[in-house]
Design an enzyme around this catalytic site. Structure first.
Site, PDB file in Angstrom:
ATOM      1  N   LYS A 172       0.849  -1.188   0.000  1.00 43.97           N
ATOM      2  CA  LYS A 172       0.000   0.000   0.000  1.00 43.97           C
ATOM      3  C   LYS A 172       0.881   1.233   0.000  1.00 43.97           C
ATOM      4  O   LYS A 172       2.020   1.115   0.459  1.00 43.97           O
ATOM      5  CB  LYS A 172      -0.957   0.027   1.197  1.00 43.97           C
ATOM      6  N   TYR A 257      -4.082   4.347   6.504  1.00 44.52           N
ATOM      7  CA  TYR A 257      -4.531   3.368   7.509  1.00 44.52           C
ATOM      8  C   TYR A 257      -5.843   3.820   8.142  1.00 44.52           C
ATOM      9  O   TYR A 257      -6.745   3.019   8.379  1.00 44.52           O
ATOM     10  CB  TYR A 257      -3.473   3.175   8.600  1.00 44.52           C
TER      11      TYR A 257
HETATM   12  P1  NAD Z   1      12.476   1.732   2.026  1.00 44.14           P
HETATM   13  O1  NAD Z   1      12.929   3.066   1.582  1.00 44.14           O
HETATM   14  O2  NAD Z   1      13.016   1.218   3.308  1.00 44.14           O
HETATM   15  O3  NAD Z   1      12.787   0.651   0.892  1.00 44.14           O
HETATM   16  C1  NAD Z   1      12.548   0.891  -0.456  1.00 44.14           C
HETATM   17  C2  NAD Z   1      13.383  -0.046  -1.304  1.00 44.14           C
HETATM   18  O4  NAD Z   1      13.200   0.309  -2.674  1.00 44.14           O
HETATM   19  C3  NAD Z   1      14.887   0.069  -1.015  1.00 44.14           C
HETATM   20  O5  NAD Z   1      15.463  -1.211  -1.004  1.00 44.14           O
HETATM   21  C4  NAD Z   1      15.408   0.875  -2.194  1.00 44.14           C
HETATM   22  O6  NAD Z   1      16.751   0.579  -2.514  1.00 44.14           O
HETATM   23  C5  NAD Z   1      14.474   0.403  -3.298  1.00 44.14           C
HETATM   24  N1  NAD Z   1      14.428   1.343  -4.428  1.00 44.14           N
HETATM   25  C6  NAD Z   1      14.483   0.977  -5.710  1.00 44.14           C
HETATM   26  N2  NAD Z   1      14.418   2.036  -6.503  1.00 44.14           N
HETATM   27  C7  NAD Z   1      14.350   3.118  -5.718  1.00 44.14           C
HETATM   28  C8  NAD Z   1      14.271   4.515  -5.954  1.00 44.14           C
HETATM   29  N3  NAD Z   1      14.254   5.010  -7.208  1.00 44.14           N
HETATM   30  N4  NAD Z   1      14.214   5.337  -4.900  1.00 44.14           N
HETATM   31  C9  NAD Z   1      14.177   4.861  -3.645  1.00 44.14           C
HETATM   32  N5  NAD Z   1      14.234   3.541  -3.345  1.00 44.14           N
HETATM   33  C10 NAD Z   1      14.336   2.673  -4.381  1.00 44.14           C
HETATM   34  O7  NAD Z   1      10.886   1.771   2.048  1.00 44.14           O
HETATM   35  P2  NAD Z   1       9.925   0.757   2.799  1.00 44.14           P
HETATM   36  O8  NAD Z   1       9.576   1.323   4.127  1.00 44.14           O
HETATM   37  O9  NAD Z   1      10.473  -0.606   2.736  1.00 44.14           O
HETATM   38  O10 NAD Z   1       8.590   0.918   1.894  1.00 44.14           O
HETATM   39  C11 NAD Z   1       8.405   0.188   0.695  1.00 44.14           C
HETATM   40  C12 NAD Z   1       6.905   0.082   0.390  1.00 44.14           C
HETATM   41  O11 NAD Z   1       6.271  -0.574   1.474  1.00 44.14           O
HETATM   42  C13 NAD Z   1       6.183   1.412   0.231  1.00 44.14           C
HETATM   43  O12 NAD Z   1       5.184   1.294  -0.745  1.00 44.14           O
HETATM   44  C14 NAD Z   1       5.537   1.640   1.585  1.00 44.14           C
HETATM   45  O13 NAD Z   1       4.360   2.430   1.526  1.00 44.14           O
HETATM   46  C15 NAD Z   1       5.219   0.238   1.994  1.00 44.14           C
HETATM   47  N6  NAD Z   1       5.180   0.065   3.447  1.00 44.14           N
HETATM   48  C16 NAD Z   1       4.163  -0.645   3.966  1.00 44.14           C
HETATM   49  C17 NAD Z   1       4.115  -0.869   5.326  1.00 44.14           C
HETATM   50  C18 NAD Z   1       3.031  -1.740   5.902  1.00 44.14           C
HETATM   51  O14 NAD Z   1       2.883  -1.784   7.109  1.00 44.14           O
HETATM   52  N7  NAD Z   1       2.312  -2.471   5.083  1.00 44.14           N
HETATM   53  C19 NAD Z   1       5.078  -0.307   6.165  1.00 44.14           C
HETATM   54  C20 NAD Z   1       6.126   0.402   5.589  1.00 44.14           C
HETATM   55  C21 NAD Z   1       6.169   0.586   4.214  1.00 44.14           C
END
Ligand code: NAD
Length: 427
Positions: A172, A257
């Protein structure tokens, strides 16, 4: 302030208390029912192991987890993006899953992917980078592709995964716009693959208990919902503060949320939204996206949801549903663990509190097991693309309202946005 009497779930004195416990305590029964229904769905059912109970019957019974599927029968997941959510929550959740296993990794950082692969027993040959994403098609055992990338990349990778004929679990918010969501749904339909949006809350027993309690009228007629989901962002260079990669600020990330909870807990859809956003000019974090968003959503029958979401306040997350006869409150809410639920209702002239005891479950394991069950049994996911699309339509209406300082009417979806895939809870 009125006095609130706290009663434990197993207290049974007094007729009206008994009836409250039957109603609010029905929440506990509902969890048991949910457990039973989930057990019916468990893969490998019949292979449960029961050990004899060694404690007195006054103590809670012990239960072995499982039954789990053996590794060779589990549904294989490729994890796309090895950021915080993948490393801290999703990959560890496979150990709690009944029926899923990680089999492939997609990352721009091969060194990191090799380390993670070594920890989870994933073959080095099952690692690829984003340019080589299509290699997943030929990798052994990849049944589901789980997209865990910045929001603005979800559309591209869902479209590419659908083209490969793979089932998709997507984080999401589903995408940056409703139009993108529509494209993703159409592509998955055309490719005949399943698309599920990772609304983990909707698979979690406490939320499901609350949903059932509201539906069963345990707080009387629902009048209003009040919620907050806020946190304080640091690094101004991160993708969450970049409009193209995030789609917006706090609203689509953490505000969603509150919005999604208001929809699935009531089972009704907002008809109109009124919103305002705050984007401080002097704060380098908020050059492109809002820091805060305040929303009032009107549902049919006069039910309202009022929520606030922020990227510049100390972490705060709660949810309260107010009814004609009582209220239900989750505080904290929306986290990975540790939510607390209580019901308060007037009884014998006193506000009486009931706190159901509900086992904390790994929400990511529950959500992935649901996806695996949909793939195995050819069912539509409970939170499919339509559920993500409706949230994005509402997010767009919220931003439009904030931009115009007027309320915005929202056309309700023509059919149900949630699939039938979850076992029903007994009434
Ligand atoms: P994060 O920044 O920790 O990780 C993102 C990943 O994408 C990294 O490994 C990064 O290297 C990669 N990536 C690839 N191309 C990229 C670019 N152009 N710019 C930036 N990063 C790039 O983020 P996250 O917290 O892991 O979030 C990822 C997804 O998960 C998002 O859609 C977020 O909304 C979702 N999320 C959901 C929950 C949940 O509880 N369901 C919680 C946190 C995040």
């Amino acid at each position: 302030m009125s006095e609130i009497v706290n009663i434990a779930a197993n207290e049974t004195t007094g007729t009206s208390r008994r009836s409250f416990l039957r109603t609010a305590g029905g929440a506990v029964a509902a969890v048991t029912a949910l457990g039973a229904a989930a057990a019916q769905q468990k893969p490998n059912a019949g292979n449960e192991v029961q050990l004899s109970q060694i404690h007195a019957s006054t103590e809670a019974a012990e239960k072995a987890p499982g039954p789990f599927l053996p590794t060779n029968r589990r549904v294989g997941f490729a994890i796309v993006g090895l950021g915080r959510l993948s490393l801290n929550q999703i990959l560890p959740a496979f150990a709690k899953s009944d029926s899923c296993k990680p089999v492939a990794l997609v990352s721009g950082d091969r060194g990191k992917a090799l380390k993670i692969a070594a920890q989870y027993g994933i073959a080095e040959t099952s690692i690829t980078d984003y340019a080589g994403f299509e290699k997943l098609k030929e990798m052994p055992g990849v049944d589901v592709i789980y997209i865990v990338l910045p929001n603005g990349m979800h559309r591209e990778f869902v479209m590419r995964a659908a083209k490969m004929g793979k089932h998709i679990l997507c984080e999401k918010p589903m995408a940056n716009s409703a139009a993108e969501c529509e494209e993703m749904i159409a592509a998955c339909k055309a490719a005949n693959v399943k698309l599920m949006i990772a609304y983990r809350q909707q698979y979690e027993p406490m939320n499901r208990t609350l949903e059932k309690a509201v539906r069963d009228g345990r707080i009387g007629t629902l009048r209003s919902i009040v919620a907050s989901n806020s946190q304080d962002q640091g690094d101004p260079t991160q993708w969450r503060l970049n409009k193209k990669l995030a789609g917006g600020g706090a609203m689509p990330d953490v505000g969603i949320y509150c919005l999604n909870a208001a929809r699935f807990l009531t089972g009704i859809e907002p008809e109109e939204v009124f919103a305002t956003v705050v984007q401080p000019k002097d704060d380098p974090r908020f050059r492109e996206v809002e820091a805060r968003c305040e929303v009032i959503a009107r549902f049919p029958n006069g039910v309202t949801a009022t929520f606030t979401t922020a990227y510049d306040t100390h972490r705060s997350a709660f949810l309260r549903l107010e009814g004609s006869d009582g209220f239900a409150e989750m505080d904290p809410a929306f986290g990975y663990h540790g939510s607390k639920l209580r019901f308060v209702k007037l009884m014998d002239g006193k506000d009486t509190e009931m706190t159901p005891s509900i086992e904390d479950k790994d929400q990511f394991a529950l959500e992935m097991d649901h996806m695996a069950s949909c793939v195995t049994n050819n069912q539509q996911p409970h939170t499919g693309g339509e559920e993500g699309l409706q949230d994005m339509r509402l997010v767009e209406a919220i931003y439009k309202s904030a931009a115009t300082a007027r309320s915005v009417k929202v056309t309700p979806p023509t059919g149900p946005t949630r699939g039938p895939g979850l076992p029903a809870m007994e009434s």
